[in-house]
Design a protein around this motif. Sequence first.
Motif, short mmCIF file in Angstrom:
data_model
loop_
_atom_site.label_atom_id
_atom_site.label_comp_id
_atom_site.label_asym_id
_atom_site.label_seq_id
_atom_site.Cartn_x
_atom_site.Cartn_y
_atom_site.Cartn_z
N PHE A 268 -13.96 21.41 -14.29
CA PHE A 268 -15.09 22.29 -13.97
C PHE A 268 -15.99 22.47 -15.18
O PHE A 268 -17.20 22.30 -15.10
N TRP A 269 -15.39 22.82 -16.33
CA TRP A 269 -16.22 23.08 -17.52
C TRP A 269 -16.81 21.79 -18.08
O TRP A 269 -17.95 21.79 -18.57
N THR B 56 -19.69 20.96 -15.93
CA THR B 56 -20.80 21.87 -16.21
C THR B 56 -21.57 21.43 -17.45
O THR B 56 -22.80 21.39 -17.45
N THR C 233 -25.31 19.85 -17.23
CA THR C 233 -26.42 20.53 -17.89
C THR C 233 -27.10 19.61 -18.88
O THR C 233 -28.33 19.57 -18.97
N PRO D 285 -22.71 20.83 -8.85
CA PRO D 285 -21.83 21.96 -8.52
C PRO D 285 -21.45 22.02 -7.04
O PRO D 285 -20.34 22.43 -6.71
#
Length: 178
Positions: free
Chosen positions: A119-120, A123, A127, A157
């Motif tokens: 998930f991170w 992300t 980004t 996401p």
Amino acid sequence: MNQQPVPPASSGPSGWQPGAPAPYGAYPAPGFVAPYTAPGAPRTGMQPPAPDGTNTLGILALVLALVGAVGAGIVAVMSCAPIGEVLALQQGATPMATGFDLAMLAPVRGEVLATEVAFWSGTVLGTWGFVQGIVAIARRRGRGAGIAAVVVAAVGPVIFGVAAALSFSLGVAASLGP
């Protein structure tokens, strides 16, 4: 009082008298220059700027966005099914509303950690790909790939969430049996 005679005012073809304000439109606005180019001459200032390099910036943005979106989704699919299976077996017939103890996740702590890292990582990569895609669009260095990178990073996401939810639900369904 020594007054000199004033010559009679002459009126021109437009009827304007000297000393009277100039008629509207008699003079152009100060600082205004009409746009004019000679026939066949290149029109400078009217064309978009030429790209100042290769399209590597946009391609790199697209790769980052794809790795962030698809890579995180793949890890979510592989790790959320065992989490759902273990939670359904631990809870048994009691509803989850009665309380949730994080110790129930101990058998699948590796999968929980993999899901969180995915998930991170997704992300951060998404980004990065999003921002670099905007820069590629603005600098005209891989504009098509930059647009694709912005779209993929924005949808990333959703891809992760849907993949995690479906995989988790399949794990719960597999533990309940027929």
